[in-house]
Design a protein around this motif. Structure first.
Motif, mmCIF file in Angstrom:
data_model
loop_
_atom_site.group_PDB
_atom_site.id
_atom_site.type_symbol
_atom_site.label_atom_id
_atom_site.label_comp_id
_atom_site.label_asym_id
_atom_site.label_seq_id
_atom_site.Cartn_x
_atom_site.Cartn_y
_atom_site.Cartn_z
ATOM 1 N N PRO A 10 0.705 -1.193 -0.056
ATOM 2 C CA PRO A 10 0.031 -0.092 -0.040
ATOM 3 C C PRO A 10 0.771 1.411 0.016
ATOM 4 N N GLN A 11 1.815 1.164 0.611
ATOM 5 C CA GLN A 11 2.790 2.750 0.973
ATOM 6 C C GLN A 11 3.354 2.775 -0.629
ATOM 7 N N LEU A 25 2.146 1.883 -3.524
ATOM 8 C CA LEU A 25 1.206 2.095 -4.440
ATOM 9 C C LEU A 25 0.732 3.757 -4.089
ATOM 10 N N GLY A 26 0.822 4.051 -2.850
ATOM 11 C CA GLY A 26 0.394 5.444 -2.467
ATOM 12 C C GLY A 26 1.348 6.438 -3.088
ATOM 13 N N TYR A 27 2.829 5.930 -2.998
ATOM 14 C CA TYR A 27 3.814 7.018 -3.577
ATOM 15 C C TYR A 27 3.599 6.847 -5.270
ATOM 16 N N ILE A 28 3.344 5.922 -5.783
ATOM 17 C CA ILE A 28 3.112 5.807 -7.345
ATOM 18 C C ILE A 28 1.783 6.797 -7.728
ATOM 19 N N LEU A 29 0.896 6.514 -6.927
ATOM 20 C CA LEU A 29 -0.212 7.351 -7.122
ATOM 21 C C LEU A 29 0.003 8.869 -6.922
ATOM 22 N N ALA A 30 0.587 9.489 -6.072
ATOM 23 C CA ALA A 30 1.165 10.686 -5.790
ATOM 24 C C ALA A 30 1.867 11.176 -6.945
ATOM 25 N N MET A 31 2.990 10.090 -7.167
ATOM 26 C CA MET A 31 3.832 10.609 -8.389
ATOM 27 C C MET A 31 3.255 11.053 -9.750
ATOM 28 N N ALA A 32 2.114 9.988 -10.039
ATOM 29 C CA ALA A 32 1.329 10.268 -11.069
ATOM 30 C C ALA A 32 0.557 11.701 -10.996
#
Length: 433
Positions: free
Chosen positions: A407-408, A410-417
């Motif tokens: 989850p962490q 995934l959160g990084y990748i979504l914030a990056m996107a």
């Protein structure tokens, strides 16, 4: 010593004016490739690239002291001061007080070290020093300073930049440097708003990247092979093998904006992503006037290498595709060396492989294959990787086989996107599950 003998680099030797001009040209090449940046307009309007160009032109002006020159000429081992701080002293000769000077100063003073935070910060080194200490630590040869200020003014005016029409002689470079340093300190003393902080990091990244391009005598590719002609190229390649485009591939190529594609393994998911990328490249280029970069990310080194080879073969030129991972030089060596090569050929191939890996680190190629985490550095690590972030502006991202079970992460990748979108980018996620 006259300005013509002042050095910027020692190995190979390069004069200061040659380096400043080359860095300015690097910033200009970056401006043409990235184009207009909508995310910075609320802060600096359409002046972003003016700020970057002026900062690039002036970034190393503070290398004129005898102590720094002695280091470059091998007569001393260390100078112990920071040239970027002294470079600030040339800005008031070119620009009146105001936001433009403050933003240019931000780009100049932070192109090597942070303004604050830790023992290496500029505020730790100079923040408590008084006028007498500044003058003792940063002595400036007056005649050379006046000559350099006139050269900077002439070069900027020739390029059409908004600087003062003339420069007076007898400049107090050290006093001006200290005053501008305090202005920059006051500007960033309080926590910045999101728009201001992002703009500052992008300015820093652009100046740093232009400086690195100049120092390495590197160039940027200006053509994106995944463009409006790519769909025809792919269709012809398919036809030659007796295949044709599938419905989901055509739909992906017709999409405008972000894309989420779920398709079984072996269904041509990657080709669909490339067709989508070509359409987004055309749209972003029309909107910004730049040349968007295309990033394809995969989870494993072997799949990255295979994709890079596949793309190079499809596009007809392996030189167009960069590989972003820690073993990139080994990959390029493996693809260029032959078992029957003699010693000289192997040495030449090894040198070429190292050069290709270095070119990718300088963001040369407009198509790059790597992991999402190579790009995540630009979004998370901040100023140390600000060039990664500025290179991602107005770009296209294809996240293939995205593994985000944690989850962490995934959160990084979504914030990056989300940050990529803010910076004018478009994102596709391709998945077989």
């Amino acid at each position: 010593m006259s300005l013509s003998r002042i050095l910027a680099k020692s190995s190979p030797r390069e004069t200061l004016t040659a380096h400043l001009e080359a860095t300015f040209m690097g910033a200009e090449a970056l401006r043409r490739r990235i184009g207009r940046i909508g995310a910075v307009e609320p802060v600096v309007g359409h002046m972003f690239w003016v700020v970057v160009l002026l900062a690039a032109l002036c970034h190393d002006a503070g290398k004129i002291p005898d102590g720094f020159q002695a280091v470059l000429r091998g007569r001393s081992r260390s100078w112990g001061e920071r040239h970027e701080v002294l470079s600030l002293g040339f800005l008031p000769a070119l620009l009146p007080d105001g936001p433009l000077l403050e933003w240019v100063a931000t780009g100049v003073v932070t192109h090597h070290r942070p303004l604050e935070g830790g023992n290496r910060s500029l505020l730790r080194a100079y923040g408590e020093a008084g006028d007498a200490e500044w003058r003792e630590r940063l002595p400036v040869p007056g005649g050379v300073a006046d000559e350099l200020a006139e050269w900077l003014s002439h070069t900027a005016r020739r390029a059409g930049l908004p600087v003062r029409p003339s420069v007076r002689s007898g400049l107090d470079v050290i006093g001006a440097a200290r005053r501008v340093f305090e202005q920059v300190r006051e500007l960033w003393e309080m926590p910045a708003a999101m728009e201001e902080g992002l703009t500052a990091v992008l300015v820093q990244g652009a100046v740093t990247l232009a400086d690195h391009l100049s120092s390495a005598h590197g160039t940027l590719h200006t053509r994106q092979p995944l463009d409006g002609d790519f769909p025809r190229l792919l269709a012809d390649t398919f036809a030659a093998k007796g295949h044709h485009l599938r419905p989901h591939q055509r739909e992906a190529g017709a999409a405008d904006g972000h894309l989420l594609l779920r398709a079984p393994t072996g269904s041509g998911k990657t080709e669909a992503g490339l067709l989508w990328a070509a359409a987004q490249v055309a749209a972003i280029a029309r909107a910004t006037g730049g040349t968007p970069r295309v990033f394809l990310t995969l989870p494993y080194l072997a799949s990255i290498n295979a994709m890079a080879l596949r793309l190079g073969e499809l596009l007809g030129d392996q030189e167009l595709v960069g590989v972003m991972h820690s073993r990139a030089a080994s990959f390029h060596l493996a693809t260029s060396i032959c078992p029957e090569d003699g010693g000289e050929e192997q040495v030449a191939a090894a040198k070429k492989a190292v050069a290709r890996a270095a070119a990718t680190r300088l963001f040369r190629e407009t198509v790059r294959v790597g992991t999402p985490y190579q790009l995540l550095r630009g979004a998370l690590v901040g100023p140390a990787h600000s060039s990664v972030l500025v290179d991602a502006v107005n770009s296209v991202f294809v996240l293939d086989e995205l593994h985000a079970y944690d989850p962490q992460r995934l959160g990084y990748i979504l914030a990056m996107a989300r940050l990529w979108e803010r910076l004018g980018g478009r994102v596709a996620v391709l998945s077989a599950t």
